[in-house]
Motif scaffolding. Structure first.
Motif, PDB file in Angstrom:
ATOM      1  N   LEU A  91       0.945  -1.000   0.005  1.00 27.94           N
ATOM      2  CA  LEU A  91       0.011   0.065  -0.195  1.00 27.94           C
ATOM      3  C   LEU A  91       0.927   1.389   0.000  1.00 27.94           C
ATOM      4  CD1 LEU A  91      -2.675   1.637   0.171  1.00 27.94           C
ATOM      5  CD2 LEU A  91      -2.732   0.975   2.818  1.00 27.94           C
ATOM      6  N   ALA A  92       1.883   1.244   0.768  1.00 30.44           N
ATOM      7  CA  ALA A  92       2.864   2.291   1.054  1.00 30.44           C
ATOM      8  C   ALA A  92       3.355   2.418  -0.503  1.00 30.44           C
ATOM      9  CB  ALA A  92       3.899   2.046   1.791  1.00 30.44           C
ATOM     10  N   LEU A  93       3.874   1.636  -1.337  1.00 32.21           N
ATOM     11  CA  LEU A  93       4.425   1.690  -2.687  1.00 32.21           C
ATOM     12  C   LEU A  93       3.336   2.351  -3.534  1.00 32.21           C
ATOM     13  CD1 LEU A  93       6.438   0.997  -4.944  1.00 32.21           C
ATOM     14  CD2 LEU A  93       5.427  -1.245  -5.165  1.00 32.21           C
ATOM     15  N   PHE A  94       2.103   1.930  -3.547  1.00 28.16           N
ATOM     16  CA  PHE A  94       0.886   2.391  -4.067  1.00 28.16           C
ATOM     17  C   PHE A  94       1.047   4.190  -3.911  1.00 28.16           C
ATOM     18  CE2 PHE A  94      -3.497   4.133  -4.187  1.00 28.16           C
ATOM     19  CZ  PHE A  94      -3.779   4.028  -5.509  1.00 28.16           C
ATOM     20  N   LEU A  95       1.325   4.425  -2.542  1.00 23.91           N
ATOM     21  CA  LEU A  95       0.970   5.948  -2.439  1.00 23.91           C
ATOM     22  C   LEU A  95       2.333   6.426  -2.561  1.00 23.91           C
ATOM     23  CD1 LEU A  95      -1.003   5.453   1.142  1.00 23.91           C
ATOM     24  CD2 LEU A  95      -1.792   6.516  -0.947  1.00 23.91           C
ATOM     25  N   ALA A  96       3.122   5.901  -2.908  1.00 21.43           N
ATOM     26  CA  ALA A  96       4.522   6.506  -3.289  1.00 21.43           C
ATOM     27  C   ALA A  96       4.609   6.660  -4.875  1.00 21.43           C
ATOM     28  CB  ALA A  96       5.767   5.791  -2.750  1.00 21.43           C
ATOM     29  N   SER A  97       3.769   5.800  -5.373  1.00 20.18           N
ATOM     30  CA  SER A  97       3.919   5.862  -7.144  1.00 20.18           C
ATOM     31  C   SER A  97       3.219   6.771  -7.666  1.00 20.18           C
ATOM     32  CB  SER A  97       3.560   4.400  -7.263  1.00 20.18           C
ATOM     33  OG  SER A  97       1.992   4.538  -7.280  1.00 20.18           O
ATOM     34  N   PRO A  98       3.251   7.058  -9.040  1.00 13.75           N
ATOM     35  CA  PRO A  98       2.460   7.998  -9.638  1.00 13.75           C
ATOM     36  C   PRO A  98       0.951   7.631  -9.911  1.00 13.75           C
ATOM     37  CG  PRO A  98       4.312   7.599 -10.879  1.00 13.75           C
ATOM     38  CD  PRO A  98       4.389   6.747  -9.681  1.00 13.75           C
ATOM     39  N   ALA A  99       0.786   6.305  -9.579  1.00 12.93           N
ATOM     40  CA  ALA A  99      -0.806   5.604  -9.684  1.00 12.93           C
ATOM     41  C   ALA A  99      -1.509   6.461  -8.782  1.00 12.93           C
ATOM     42  CB  ALA A  99      -0.673   4.353  -9.273  1.00 12.93           C
ATOM     43  N   SER A 100      -0.858   7.080  -7.626  1.00  9.57           N
ATOM     44  CA  SER A 100      -1.684   7.708  -6.681  1.00  9.57           C
ATOM     45  C   SER A 100      -1.719   9.344  -6.499  1.00  9.57           C
ATOM     46  CB  SER A 100      -1.280   7.113  -5.301  1.00  9.57           C
ATOM     47  OG  SER A 100       0.169   7.774  -4.928  1.00  9.57           O
ATOM     48  N   ASP A 101      -1.303   9.819  -7.610  1.00  8.67           N
ATOM     49  CA  ASP A 101      -1.033  11.297  -7.996  1.00  8.67           C
ATOM     50  C   ASP A 101      -2.283  12.389  -7.472  1.00  8.67           C
ATOM     51  OD1 ASP A 101       1.579  11.177  -8.380  1.00  8.67           O
ATOM     52  OD2 ASP A 101       1.389  11.688 -10.550  1.00  8.67           O
ATOM     53  N   TYR A 102      -3.384  11.476  -7.632  1.00  5.73           N
ATOM     54  CA  TYR A 102      -4.585  12.313  -7.444  1.00  5.73           C
ATOM     55  C   TYR A 102      -5.217  12.011  -6.022  1.00  5.73           C
ATOM     56  CZ  TYR A 102      -8.467  15.423  -8.903  1.00  5.73           C
ATOM     57  OH  TYR A 102      -9.398  16.494  -9.149  1.00  5.73           O
ATOM     58  N   ILE A 103      -4.623  11.305  -5.214  1.00  5.68           N
ATOM     59  CA  ILE A 103      -5.171  10.843  -4.029  1.00  5.68           C
ATOM     60  C   ILE A 103      -4.093  11.763  -3.100  1.00  5.68           C
ATOM     61  CG2 ILE A 103      -5.275   9.074  -2.159  1.00  5.68           C
ATOM     62  CD1 ILE A 103      -5.551   7.177  -4.481  1.00  5.68           C
ATOM     63  N   THR A 104      -5.086  12.717  -2.008  1.00  5.59           N
ATOM     64  CA  THR A 104      -4.117  13.301  -1.163  1.00  5.59           C
ATOM     65  C   THR A 104      -5.264  13.539   0.134  1.00  5.59           C
ATOM     66  OG1 THR A 104      -2.399  14.918  -0.604  1.00  5.59           O
ATOM     67  CG2 THR A 104      -4.453  15.738  -1.740  1.00  5.59           C
ATOM     68  N   GLY A 105      -4.564  13.538   1.363  1.00  2.00           N
ATOM     69  CA  GLY A 105      -5.362  13.746   2.501  1.00  2.00           C
ATOM     70  C   GLY A 105      -6.248  12.560   2.886  1.00  2.00           C
ATOM     71  N   GLU A 106      -5.816  11.354   2.498  1.00  2.00           N
ATOM     72  CA  GLU A 106      -6.641  10.091   2.647  1.00  2.00           C
ATOM     73  C   GLU A 106      -6.103   9.327   3.626  1.00  2.00           C
ATOM     74  OE1 GLU A 106      -9.649   8.816   2.808  1.00  2.00           O
ATOM     75  OE2 GLU A 106      -9.976   9.714   0.646  1.00  2.00           O
ATOM     76  N   VAL A 107      -6.853   8.595   4.350  1.00  2.00           N
ATOM     77  CA  VAL A 107      -6.526   7.510   5.310  1.00  2.00           C
ATOM     78  C   VAL A 107      -7.178   6.222   4.691  1.00  2.00           C
ATOM     79  CG1 VAL A 107      -6.777   6.831   7.681  1.00  2.00           C
ATOM     80  CG2 VAL A 107      -7.030   9.467   6.995  1.00  2.00           C
ATOM     81  N   ILE A 108      -6.251   5.352   4.772  1.00  2.00           N
ATOM     82  CA  ILE A 108      -6.490   4.027   4.058  1.00  2.00           C
ATOM     83  C   ILE A 108      -6.002   3.086   5.068  1.00  2.00           C
ATOM     84  CG2 ILE A 108      -6.019   2.413   2.118  1.00  2.00           C
ATOM     85  CD1 ILE A 108      -5.141   4.753   0.260  1.00  2.00           C
TER      86      ILE A 108
END
Ligand code: NAP
Length: 244
Positions: free
Chosen positions: A219-236
């Motif tokens: 999950l950390a990798l996803f949040l560090a990758s460009p795949a998550s560029d439009y996700i911010t302020g989220e708690v997963i």
């Protein structure tokens, strides 16, 4: 996926932090491993990570010490020339019922888990802002979302992390920097060794088992990758369904 990126991971010598370092390294990121532990232990972790073909440096630092964090972060910037990913993972517990919890144990947990993350973000805020790029990932907990008897200090610190995450996200979103939180449930690491065999606990988790640190790292990798560029302020949440 992360080739050419530099990832700073606090508490990276064992447990979830080490798996995050390995996952980022497998995907090409160079690693600055920050931990309070003995240098030999951090070096052993660094050797495992370096075997994946990336540059790894270790920094002995107590994230609860703001001056030490400032020195460490300056050194990281000098050594790597910049920072792209910050994972605030270092954390401790000092569990007790409120009646028995000392003020010192309350403060110690807040100092490491919450203020430590604040100090780290403060140091990399300007470099990321100037670069117009950054991925900040804070490790919270389901305890921070729902509370937990015996964890008033820990739950407060992890709820605080969520506020810190959202405020950071709002301040930096327009500068190309995202900030998100991960809220794990029970993960099999040295932190949870004493109750990993508790069958009642496992039954309370819909997936019927503790999570693996590698799963949190994914999950950390996803949040560090460009795949998550439009996700911010989220708690997963990553908790096998425990807190749904
Ligand atoms: P862990 O196995 O105890 O590892 C934590 C690492 O952080 C250790 O290497 C530790 O070093 C280091 N550390 C502790 N205090 C530090 C400080 N002041 N400065 C720098 N480094 C410090 O923990 P984990 O289970 O991997 O947990 C990682 C994160 O996930 C924590 O924030 C934790 O609260 C969170 N989390 C864990 C779970 C879980 O079930 N495991 C669930 C929810 C959230 P030493 O060993 O030398 O102290």
């Amino acid at each position: 996926m992360l080739k050419g990126k530099v990832a700073v991971v606090t508490g990276g010598s064992q447990g979830i932090g080490l798996e995050i370092c390995k996952k980022m390294a497998e995907n090409g990121a160079d690693i600055a491993l920050v931990d309070i532990c003995a240098p030999e232990k951090a070096q052993a972790a660094a050797d495992t990570i370096a075997a994946l073909g990336v540059t790894v440096r270790t920094y002995q630092c107590n994230v609860a010490d703001s001056a030490a964090v400032a020195d460490t972060c300056k050194q990281i910037l000098a050594d790597f020339g910049g920072v792209d990913i910050l994972v605030n993972n270092a954390g401790i517990t000092r569990d007790n019922l409120i009646l028995k919890m000392s003020e010192a144990d309350f403060d110690a947990v807040i100092d490491v888990n919450l203020k430590g993350a604040f100090y780290m973000i403060k140091q990399f805020y300007r470099p990321m802002m100037k670069k117009k790029y950054g991925k900040i990932i804070n490790i919270s907990s389901v305890s921070g979302l729902f509370g937990n008897a015996g964890q008033a200090n820990y739950s407060s610190s992890k709820a605080g992390i969520i506020g810190l995450t959202k405020s950071t996200a709002k301040e930096l979103a327009a500068r190309g920097v995202t900030c998100n939180a991960i809220a794990p449930g029970f993960i099999a690491t040295p932190m949870t060794t004493s109750f990993q065999e508790n069958e009642d606990l496992k039954k309370s988790i819909p997936c019927g088992r503790f999570g693996k640190p590698e799963e949190v790292a994914g999950l950390a990798l996803f949040l560090a990758s460009p795949a998550s560029d439009y996700i911010t302020g989220e708690v997963i949440r990553i908790d096998g369904g425990m807190a749904m």
